[in-house]
Structures are given as structure tokens and as C-alpha cells.
Design a protein around this motif. Structure first.
Motif, short mmCIF file in Angstrom:
data_model
loop_
_atom_site.label_atom_id
_atom_site.label_comp_id
_atom_site.label_asym_id
_atom_site.label_seq_id
_atom_site.Cartn_x
_atom_site.Cartn_y
_atom_site.Cartn_z
N CYS A 95 0.84 -1.18 0.00
CA CYS A 95 0.00 0.00 0.00
C CYS A 95 0.89 1.24 0.00
O CYS A 95 1.93 1.26 0.66
N ASN A 96 0.47 2.25 -0.74
CA ASN A 96 1.21 3.52 -0.81
C ASN A 96 0.22 4.66 -0.67
O ASN A 96 -0.81 4.67 -1.35
N VAL A 97 0.52 5.59 0.22
CA VAL A 97 -0.40 6.70 0.45
C VAL A 97 0.37 8.02 0.50
O VAL A 97 1.43 8.10 1.15
N ASP A 98 -0.15 9.01 -0.19
CA ASP A 98 0.40 10.37 -0.11
C ASP A 98 -0.34 11.11 1.00
O ASP A 98 -1.57 11.25 0.94
N ILE A 99 0.40 11.57 1.98
CA ILE A 99 -0.21 12.17 3.16
C ILE A 99 0.32 13.56 3.42
O ILE A 99 1.53 13.79 3.34
N LYS A 100 -0.61 14.47 3.68
CA LYS A 100 -0.24 15.81 4.15
C LYS A 100 -0.32 15.80 5.68
O LYS A 100 -1.38 15.57 6.25
N LEU A 101 0.82 16.06 6.31
CA LEU A 101 0.83 16.03 7.78
C LEU A 101 0.09 17.22 8.37
O LEU A 101 -0.56 17.12 9.41
N THR A 102 0.20 18.37 7.72
CA THR A 102 -0.54 19.57 8.12
C THR A 102 -1.13 20.20 6.86
O THR A 102 -0.76 19.84 5.74
N TRP A 103 -2.01 21.17 7.02
CA TRP A 103 -2.67 21.76 5.85
C TRP A 103 -1.69 22.50 4.97
O TRP A 103 -1.93 22.66 3.77
N TYR A 104 -0.56 22.96 5.56
CA TYR A 104 0.38 23.76 4.80
C TYR A 104 1.61 22.98 4.35
O TYR A 104 2.50 23.52 3.69
N SER A 105 1.71 21.71 4.72
CA SER A 105 2.91 20.95 4.38
C SER A 105 2.74 20.26 3.03
O SER A 105 1.63 20.06 2.54
N ALA A 106 3.86 19.91 2.46
CA ALA A 106 3.85 19.13 1.23
C ALA A 106 3.45 17.69 1.54
O ALA A 106 3.42 17.27 2.71
N GLU A 107 3.13 16.95 0.49
CA GLU A 107 2.79 15.55 0.69
C GLU A 107 4.03 14.73 1.03
O GLU A 107 5.12 14.99 0.52
N ASN A 108 3.84 13.74 1.89
CA ASN A 108 4.87 12.75 2.15
C ASN A 108 4.36 11.40 1.66
O ASN A 108 3.17 11.12 1.71
N ASP A 109 5.29 10.59 1.22
CA ASP A 109 4.99 9.30 0.63
C ASP A 109 5.20 8.21 1.67
O ASP A 109 6.29 8.09 2.21
N TYR A 110 4.17 7.41 1.95
CA TYR A 110 4.28 6.35 2.94
C TYR A 110 3.98 4.99 2.31
O TYR A 110 3.12 4.89 1.41
N TRP A 111 4.66 3.97 2.83
CA TRP A 111 4.49 2.60 2.34
C TRP A 111 4.09 1.68 3.47
O TRP A 111 4.57 1.82 4.60
#
Length: 121
Positions: A95-111
Motif C-alpha cells: 500500500c502507498n499513500v500520499d499524506i499531508k501532515l498539516t494543511w500547509y505541508s507538502a505531501e509525504n509518501d508512505y508505504w
């Protein structure tokens, strides 16, 4: 800290079905695109299916008409319904998910850690 937990893999006969689940947990603002990849022994990891936060989906040609990706945004969970499984679908599914940790942050990629799917002939 964000974690992705996968479940649903296993051993199935050709022609059978399985449903994989992937849940994102932890503290974050939003899960955007969610996707499933797979990697067979000796092969590169490949995209199986993806779904945006709004719902549009994309599939590898090899699984079109057999696999369905969906998501429940209230549960931060993605699903992969797999039908008419073939021995060539045997792989570790990630599974791979693009997640924004805060409303102003860039996306981070999680596996996720991966779940084994084995299809016997």
C-alpha cells in the motif's frame, strides 16, 4: 507518526478472490492519493491501481476488469478487491499513500509493510 497497516493477503486458488485493506493511522491532516503496488520475485515493483481523494481510479492493464480499488475517507482506508485471480498475480502487495501532515505541508509518501498474495494453479 504515520503508519500504514495492511491486511487480507493469503493463499487462494486460481479463479478465486481476495480483498486487501490498508489503513493509515496516526496524526495527519489528510490522506490524498492511495495506491496498491506489487512486486513478484525477481521483478520490479509495479503499480496495480490507484485512487485519488476525490475518487478517480487508475489500473494496470493486467488487472483491468478483475481488480477494483476503493477507499473510505472516514476511515483513511483503501481496499483492493481482487477477483478471477491468476498465478501471475502472485506477489507481495504494498500500500502507498500520499499524506499531508498539516494543511500547509507538502505531501509525504508512505508505504505499508507488504502482504503476500499467492495464487495457486
Amino acid at each position: 507518526q504515520v503508519q500504514l497497516v495492511e491486511s487480507g493477503g493469503g493463499l487462494v486458488q486460481a479463479g478465486g478472490s481476495l480483498r486487501l485493506s490498508c489503513t493509515a493511522s496516526g496524526t495527519f491532516f489528510r490522506a490524498n492519493a492511495m495506491a496498491w503496488y506489487r512486486q513478484a520475485p525477481g521483478k520490479q515493483r509495479e503499480l496495480v491501481a490507484s485512487i485519488t481523494s476525490g475518487g478517480p481510479t487508475n489500473y494496470a492493464d493486467s488487472v483491468k476488469g478483475r481488480f477494483t480499488i476503493s477507499r473510505d475517507n472516514s476511515k483513511n482506508t483503501a481496499y483492493l478487491q481482487m477477483k478471477s485471480l491468476k498465478p501471475e498475480d502472485t506477489a507481495v502487495y504494498y500500500c502507498n499513500v500520499d499524506i499531508k501532515l498539516t494543511w500547509y505541508s507538502a505531501e509525504n509518501d508512505y508505504w505499508g509493510q507488504g502482504t503476500q498474495v499467492t495464487v495457486s494453479s
